[in-house]
Motif scaffolding. Structure first.
Motif, PDB file in Angstrom:
ATOM      1  N   ALA A 151      31.801 -14.222  64.999  1.00  0.00           N
ATOM      2  CA  ALA A 151      31.126 -14.869  63.868  1.00  0.00           C
ATOM      3  C   ALA A 151      29.741 -15.362  64.266  1.00  0.00           C
ATOM      4  N   SER A 152      29.602 -15.831  65.514  1.00  0.00           N
ATOM      5  CA  SER A 152      28.297 -16.344  65.935  1.00  0.00           C
ATOM      6  C   SER A 152      27.235 -15.249  65.885  1.00  0.00           C
ATOM      7  N   TYR A 153      27.593 -14.034  66.277  1.00  0.00           N
ATOM      8  CA  TYR A 153      26.652 -12.928  66.168  1.00  0.00           C
ATOM      9  C   TYR A 153      26.412 -12.552  64.704  1.00  0.00           C
ATOM     10  N   MET A 154      27.489 -12.548  63.930  1.00  0.00           N
ATOM     11  CA  MET A 154      27.389 -12.119  62.538  1.00  0.00           C
ATOM     12  C   MET A 154      26.587 -13.096  61.684  1.00  0.00           C
ATOM     13  N   ILE A 155      26.593 -14.362  62.033  1.00  0.00           N
ATOM     14  CA  ILE A 155      25.853 -15.364  61.269  1.00  0.00           C
ATOM     15  C   ILE A 155      24.434 -15.524  61.804  1.00  0.00           C
ATOM     16  N   GLU A 156      24.286 -15.570  63.120  1.00  0.00           N
ATOM     17  CA  GLU A 156      22.962 -15.720  63.721  1.00  0.00           C
ATOM     18  C   GLU A 156      22.126 -14.454  63.574  1.00  0.00           C
ATOM     19  N   GLY A 157      22.799 -13.284  63.492  1.00  0.00           N
ATOM     20  CA  GLY A 157      22.092 -12.013  63.452  1.00  0.00           C
ATOM     21  C   GLY A 157      21.829 -11.433  64.820  1.00  0.00           C
ATOM     22  N   GLY A 158      22.311 -12.140  65.858  1.00  0.00           N
ATOM     23  CA  GLY A 158      22.129 -11.684  67.224  1.00  0.00           C
ATOM     24  C   GLY A 158      22.486 -12.795  68.185  1.00  0.00           C
ATOM     25  N   PRO A 159      22.131 -12.653  69.456  1.00  0.00           N
ATOM     26  CA  PRO A 159      22.435 -13.698  70.437  1.00  0.00           C
ATOM     27  C   PRO A 159      21.737 -15.017  70.085  1.00  0.00           C
ATOM     28  N   SER A 160      22.335 -16.118  70.520  1.00  0.00           N
ATOM     29  CA  SER A 160      21.773 -17.440  70.246  1.00  0.00           C
ATOM     30  C   SER A 160      21.985 -18.332  71.460  1.00  0.00           C
ATOM     31  N   LYS A 161      21.108 -19.321  71.628  1.00  0.00           N
ATOM     32  CA  LYS A 161      21.258 -20.279  72.716  1.00  0.00           C
ATOM     33  C   LYS A 161      21.994 -21.535  72.274  1.00  0.00           C
ATOM     34  N   ASN A 162      21.926 -21.853  70.991  1.00  0.00           N
ATOM     35  CA  ASN A 162      22.507 -23.118  70.535  1.00  0.00           C
ATOM     36  C   ASN A 162      23.494 -22.985  69.377  1.00  0.00           C
ATOM     37  N   TYR A 163      23.533 -21.821  68.712  1.00  0.00           N
ATOM     38  CA  TYR A 163      24.487 -21.551  67.636  1.00  0.00           C
ATOM     39  C   TYR A 163      24.344 -22.522  66.473  1.00  0.00           C
ATOM     40  N   ASN A 164      23.110 -22.926  66.194  1.00  0.00           N
ATOM     41  CA  ASN A 164      22.871 -23.884  65.115  1.00  0.00           C
ATOM     42  C   ASN A 164      23.260 -23.326  63.749  1.00  0.00           C
ATOM     43  N   LYS A 165      22.883 -22.074  63.477  1.00  0.00           N
ATOM     44  CA  LYS A 165      23.220 -21.475  62.194  1.00  0.00           C
ATOM     45  C   LYS A 165      24.733 -21.334  62.043  1.00  0.00           C
ATOM     46  N   THR A 166      25.379 -20.955  63.144  1.00  0.00           N
ATOM     47  CA  THR A 166      26.836 -20.764  63.101  1.00  0.00           C
ATOM     48  C   THR A 166      27.545 -22.067  62.806  1.00  0.00           C
ATOM     49  N   LYS A 167      27.194 -23.116  63.521  1.00  0.00           N
ATOM     50  CA  LYS A 167      27.856 -24.403  63.320  1.00  0.00           C
ATOM     51  C   LYS A 167      27.493 -25.010  61.968  1.00  0.00           C
ATOM     52  N   ALA A 168      26.255 -24.809  61.522  1.00  0.00           N
ATOM     53  CA  ALA A 168      25.873 -25.310  60.201  1.00  0.00           C
ATOM     54  C   ALA A 168      26.694 -24.626  59.107  1.00  0.00           C
ATOM     55  N   PHE A 169      26.893 -23.316  59.249  1.00  0.00           N
ATOM     56  CA  PHE A 169      27.714 -22.567  58.295  1.00  0.00           C
ATOM     57  C   PHE A 169      29.155 -23.082  58.324  1.00  0.00           C
ATOM     58  N   MET A 170      29.663 -23.337  59.508  1.00  0.00           N
ATOM     59  CA  MET A 170      31.028 -23.828  59.672  1.00  0.00           C
ATOM     60  C   MET A 170      31.212 -25.178  58.981  1.00  0.00           C
ATOM     61  N   TYR A 171      30.252 -26.068  59.142  1.00  0.00           N
ATOM     62  CA  TYR A 171      30.352 -27.396  58.546  1.00  0.00           C
ATOM     63  C   TYR A 171      30.083 -27.385  57.037  1.00  0.00           C
ATOM     64  N   ALA A 172      29.086 -26.613  56.622  1.00  0.00           N
ATOM     65  CA  ALA A 172      28.627 -26.673  55.227  1.00  0.00           C
ATOM     66  C   ALA A 172      29.399 -25.757  54.288  1.00  0.00           C
ATOM     67  N   GLU A 173      29.961 -24.670  54.850  1.00  0.00           N
ATOM     68  CA  GLU A 173      30.652 -23.681  54.003  1.00  0.00           C
ATOM     69  C   GLU A 173      32.066 -23.449  54.527  1.00  0.00           C
ATOM     70  N   PRO A 174      32.915 -24.475  54.511  1.00  0.00           N
ATOM     71  CA  PRO A 174      34.257 -24.319  55.104  1.00  0.00           C
ATOM     72  C   PRO A 174      35.095 -23.219  54.452  1.00  0.00           C
ATOM     73  N   LYS A 175      34.963 -23.045  53.139  1.00  0.00           N
ATOM     74  CA  LYS A 175      35.724 -21.986  52.477  1.00  0.00           C
ATOM     75  C   LYS A 175      35.318 -20.621  53.026  1.00  0.00           C
ATOM     76  N   ALA A 176      34.014 -20.394  53.109  1.00  0.00           N
ATOM     77  CA  ALA A 176      33.519 -19.117  53.633  1.00  0.00           C
ATOM     78  C   ALA A 176      33.866 -18.980  55.111  1.00  0.00           C
ATOM     79  N   TRP A 177      33.793 -20.094  55.843  1.00  0.00           N
ATOM     80  CA  TRP A 177      34.104 -20.051  57.278  1.00  0.00           C
ATOM     81  C   TRP A 177      35.536 -19.612  57.530  1.00  0.00           C
ATOM     82  N   PHE A 178      36.461 -20.255  56.860  1.00  0.00           N
ATOM     83  CA  PHE A 178      37.870 -19.917  57.096  1.00  0.00           C
ATOM     84  C   PHE A 178      38.202 -18.518  56.580  1.00  0.00           C
ATOM     85  N   ALA A 179      37.514 -18.081  55.527  1.00  0.00           N
ATOM     86  CA  ALA A 179      37.697 -16.708  55.057  1.00  0.00           C
ATOM     87  C   ALA A 179      37.217 -15.723  56.116  1.00  0.00           C
ATOM     88  N   LEU A 180      36.095 -16.051  56.760  1.00  0.00           N
ATOM     89  CA  LEU A 180      35.577 -15.188  57.827  1.00  0.00           C
ATOM     90  C   LEU A 180      36.513 -15.190  59.024  1.00  0.00           C
TER      91      LEU A 180
END
Length: 347
Positions: A151-180
């Motif tokens: 998921a971290s690659y699929m959300i960030e679009g590639g490698p990441s050092k901090n996974y900010n987009k991934t964790k933000a998606f996890m916190y802000a979009e729990p329905k979409a996160w658990f579906a993923l």
């Protein structure tokens, strides 16, 4: 490969059974530091190699022949099954996986498809069949990426050092996160099952980047789906291994899961893990950077780790992460020989 008696030391150690020596294999043992592999990479990319079963089988078995390891791990990438479900991924040299259609919403998750291994990745299954029927005298380890890392690659679009987009998606979009998470879990279960049916004798799940989460978030957002994956894979009756990097704080969480082997990186010692209450088989955990040191340094580190690991039959030697390109093949040969000889001489 010349026919030899099957070496099951790795499988025995996974089950906590006594062996004549500590079994070992190296993460990323196939490739990068091998001259033969680098010559192949001058002609083909990673995905191109994996699409040629005979060539992929050669790359997989080469380190077993060169280093006398007790297991082989299938040469492929954790991204391999993702194109089948609609992820547009390219492995770019010097960068890693780059995804042109990143996940941004629950709608993006709903558009992901399902994998049919026999039609979508027949080359992977054929590689496994070639290896296990004709070429290997050690167990073949299949593997899959865990949902968070994929998921971290699929959300960030590639490698990441901090996974900010991934964790933000996890916190802000729990329905979409658990579906993923559920979509990726379904995919990885089918994917791992197909590898075992083709001949793999163990499965390792790589959650390379999940160490970016704290324990509470792991329990909330990740552990339920990992429990479902391992519970389902238990039906395959093969050893199940978990590994991640920078995730020592999650070792006890992994130990709670229905798996057989907990892989450790170099940040948590074998003794510390035992003191924490980890009783299952442990795998690891030489810092791969040490392989660039003089031999006397390597030998002392090996003795220390082996002395810790050999206090129990539940132990497999490995690195704490993958082999660096700069590591000399002869060093890996010497490490393998030392681990075998030193552990075989124990009382």
């Amino acid at each position: 490969m010349e026919s030899k008696q099957f070496n099951d030391a790795f499988l025995k150690a996974c089950r906590g059974e006594k062996t004549n020596h500590v079994p070992l294999w190296f993460m990323r043992q196939a490739g990068r530091s091998q001259p033969e592999y680098r010559a192949i990479k001058e002609k083909y990319g990673l995905f191109e190699i994996t699409h040629q079963p005979e060539l992929s089988a050669y790359v997989t078995r080469l380190p077993v022949e060169q280093y006398n390891t007790d297991a082989a791990i299938l040469y492929k990438d954790i991204m391999t099954p993702l194109p089948a479900i609609g992820v547009d991924v390219e492995i770019k040299s010097g960068i890693g996986p780059v995804i042109s259609n990143p996940i941004r919403s629950v709608r993006d998750v709903e558009m992901l498809g399902e994998i049919d291994p026999e039609s979508d990745i027949p080359y992977i299954l054929e590689t496994i069949r070639i290896l296990t029927k004709e070429q290997l005298n050690v167990p073949l380890i299949g593997f899959a990426g865990a949902p968070f890392t994929l998921a971290s690659y699929m959300i960030e679009g590639g490698p990441s050092k901090n996974y900010n987009k991934t964790k933000a998606f996890m916190y802000a979009e729990p329905k979409a996160w658990f579906a993923l998470m559920d979509k990726l879990a379904d995919t990885m279960i089918v994917y791992a099952e197909s590898q075992v049916k083709a001949g793999a004798r163990a499965i390792q799940i790589f959650d390379s980047w999940v160490g970016a989460l704290n324990v509470h978030d792991y329990r909330t957002f990740i552990k339920p789906v990992m429990n479902r994956i391992f519970t389902s894979l238990q039906e395959l009756k093969v050893p199940l291994i978990m590994f991640g990097v920078g995730a020592s704080h999650l070792a006890k969480e992994w130990h709670d899961l229905p798996l057989d082997v907990v892989g450790l990186d170099w940040r948590l010692s074998i003794s510390e893990a035992r003191e924490m209450g980890l009783t299952k088989t442990l795998q690891g955990n030489l810092d791969p950077a040490i392989l660039l040191a003089p031999w006397h340094v390597i030998e002392e580190k090996l003795k220390d780790i082996l002395d810790q690991g050999m206090k129990s039959d539940h132990y497999i030697f490995n690195l704490g992460h993958g082999v660096f390109p700069e590591v000399q093949p002869d060093t890996l040969r010497k490490v393998s020989a030392f681990v075998h000889e030193y552990s075989a001489s124990r009382p």
